[in-house]
Write a protein that holds these residues in place. Structure first.
Motif, PDB file in Angstrom:
ATOM      1  N   THR A 151      73.633  43.616  85.479  1.00  0.00           N
ATOM      2  CA  THR A 151      74.432  44.631  84.802  1.00  0.00           C
ATOM      3  C   THR A 151      73.472  45.422  83.909  1.00  0.00           C
ATOM      4  O   THR A 151      72.423  44.910  83.502  1.00  0.00           O
ATOM      5  N   PRO A 152      73.799  46.678  83.598  1.00  0.00           N
ATOM      6  CA  PRO A 152      72.893  47.504  82.799  1.00  0.00           C
ATOM      7  C   PRO A 152      72.461  46.879  81.475  1.00  0.00           C
ATOM      8  O   PRO A 152      71.333  47.104  81.013  1.00  0.00           O
ATOM      9  N   ASN A 153      73.330  46.093  80.855  1.00  0.00           N
ATOM     10  CA  ASN A 153      72.962  45.458  79.579  1.00  0.00           C
ATOM     11  C   ASN A 153      72.211  44.145  79.774  1.00  0.00           C
ATOM     12  O   ASN A 153      71.811  43.495  78.800  1.00  0.00           O
ATOM     13  N   GLY A 154      72.030  43.736  81.039  1.00  0.00           N
ATOM     14  CA  GLY A 154      71.274  42.529  81.335  1.00  0.00           C
ATOM     15  C   GLY A 154      72.016  41.236  81.092  1.00  0.00           C
ATOM     16  O   GLY A 154      71.455  40.144  81.259  1.00  0.00           O
ATOM     17  N   ALA A 155      73.296  41.321  80.730  1.00  0.00           N
ATOM     18  CA  ALA A 155      74.043  40.104  80.381  1.00  0.00           C
ATOM     19  C   ALA A 155      74.370  39.254  81.600  1.00  0.00           C
ATOM     20  O   ALA A 155      74.410  38.022  81.521  1.00  0.00           O
ATOM     21  N   THR A 183      75.377  34.195  83.186  1.00  0.00           N
ATOM     22  CA  THR A 183      75.844  34.997  82.063  1.00  0.00           C
ATOM     23  C   THR A 183      75.028  34.612  80.838  1.00  0.00           C
ATOM     24  O   THR A 183      75.055  33.454  80.414  1.00  0.00           O
ATOM     25  N   ASP A 184      74.272  35.572  80.326  1.00  0.00           N
ATOM     26  CA  ASP A 184      73.346  35.294  79.222  1.00  0.00           C
ATOM     27  C   ASP A 184      72.444  34.118  79.568  1.00  0.00           C
ATOM     28  O   ASP A 184      72.232  33.199  78.764  1.00  0.00           O
ATOM     29  N   GLU A 315      82.186  47.761  84.796  1.00  0.00           N
ATOM     30  CA  GLU A 315      80.936  47.010  84.939  1.00  0.00           C
ATOM     31  C   GLU A 315      80.235  47.344  86.252  1.00  0.00           C
ATOM     32  O   GLU A 315      80.866  47.470  87.298  1.00  0.00           O
TER      33      GLU A 315
END
Length: 325
Positions: A151-155, A183-184, A315
């Motif tokens: 995802t763009p935020n890297g999460a 996820t994270d 997303e």
């Protein structure tokens, strides 16, 4: 049975019982009309797709009621009155949500039946008609290839690894893909997917073993299925010669795994961290199990899936790398 009713009246507020009765009366009346409607039409009486939708709705409603009764059984064992009423309130709210999902799922299936047609879903599976060489231009699966999405935020990171392993399912030798979602940087979903390509070039999905995790612990294996087990059946992930307007099942495990795909166009442009792509196939996916869910997927010729967009949350899962052994 009378004793159980007395106990429930002692612990459950009257408004909760009334709410449940009203909701269930409406839902039951709706389902009750389905057979009558079918009887009035020779066409509908032989529409196996619509009949399947009706059975799935009845099953869904029964499951919602079962979960509600189990929840009430837990609530009456809560000694604190305020906490007990809160528990009952939540049980009633969950029931309403469950029935709403059942209704939404019915509507998704009914709309899908208009495109799928009235016939039974029973694709002939001849093992001699399949191969583990998956070279469909829009969905190539070369063993040793790993696709990574972010995802763009890297999460959220999705690692889609085509293994050298195979599995025989329903008599068909399938390629095994290991799909892991983080996820994270914490593993939240771990899946083995099984694919095979027929002699015409259609890529079929023969099942998945999937597990979801919360706080490092197994939360659910819902969605797992294998073709040939419990009358579950494979679906098509990618057609040999896709065309706008194509609508098809990607899997068939009623009430458990039911994805539909529709080809929207073959000329989309996509820009992701891995590169720029023209003439991409744009596909839209829906499922009656999550009536509000809607995804667009983009497949680049010679590459495969390069982008997935959740149209509800916005997303984006973007292809960032492809590695080969």
């Amino acid at each position: 049975m009378k004793q159980s009713s007395i106990e429930l009246k002692q612990y459950a507020p009257t408004w909760t019982q009334s709410f449940t009765v009203v909701v269930f009366t409406i839902a039951t009346a709706f389902v009750g009309n389905l057979p009558a409607q079918n009887k009035n039409s020779a066409t509908e009486s032989s529409n196996f797709c619509i009949q399947t939708a009706g059975h799935a709705f009845t099953s869904c409603k029964a499951a919602a009621q079962s979960d509600y009764q189990a929840a009430l059984g837990k609530c009456i064992n809560v000694a604190d009155e305020a906490a007990r009423r809160s528990c009952q309130h939540q049980a009633a709210a969950d029931l309403a949500d469950g029935l709403d999902t059942c209704q939404g799922g019915l509507e998704v299936r009914q709309r899908s039946c208009q495109k799928l047609g009235p016939g039974r879903y029973d694709p002939p599976i001849d093992p001699t008609n399949f191969t583990t060489t998956i070279d469909n231009p829009y969905f190539p699966l070369v063993p040793g290839t790993t696709f990574t999405y972010l995802t763009p935020n890297g999460a959220i990171k999705d690692v889609f690894a085509v293994t050298h392993d195979t599995m025989v399912i329903d008599g068909v030798t399938c390629v095994q893909v290991h799909d892991s979602v983080y996820t994270d940087d914490v593993l939240t979903e771990d899946t083995l997917d099984f694919f095979a390509q027929d002699r015409h070039g259609n890529v079929w999905y023969f099942g998945e073993n999937t597990a979801e995790f919360e706080d490092g612990l197994l939360a659910t294996i819902e969605g797992s299925f294998l073709s040939g087990v419990n009358n579950d059946k494979p679906g098509i992930i990618m057609k040999a010669h896709p065309a706008p307007g194509d609508f098809y099942r990607q899997e068939f495990s009623l009430g458990n795994a039911e994805d539909y795909a529709e080809t929207l166009n073959l000329n989309s442009r996509v820009v992701v961290p891995y590169g720029r792509f023209n003439n991409c196939l744009k596909s839209q996916e829906t499922t009656p199990l999550e009536p509000d869910a809607l995804e667009d997927k983009y497949y680049a010729p010679g590459v495969g899936n390069v982008l997935t967009v959740d149209l509800v949350s916005g997303e984006r899962d973007e292809l960032v790398s492809i590695t080969t052994e």
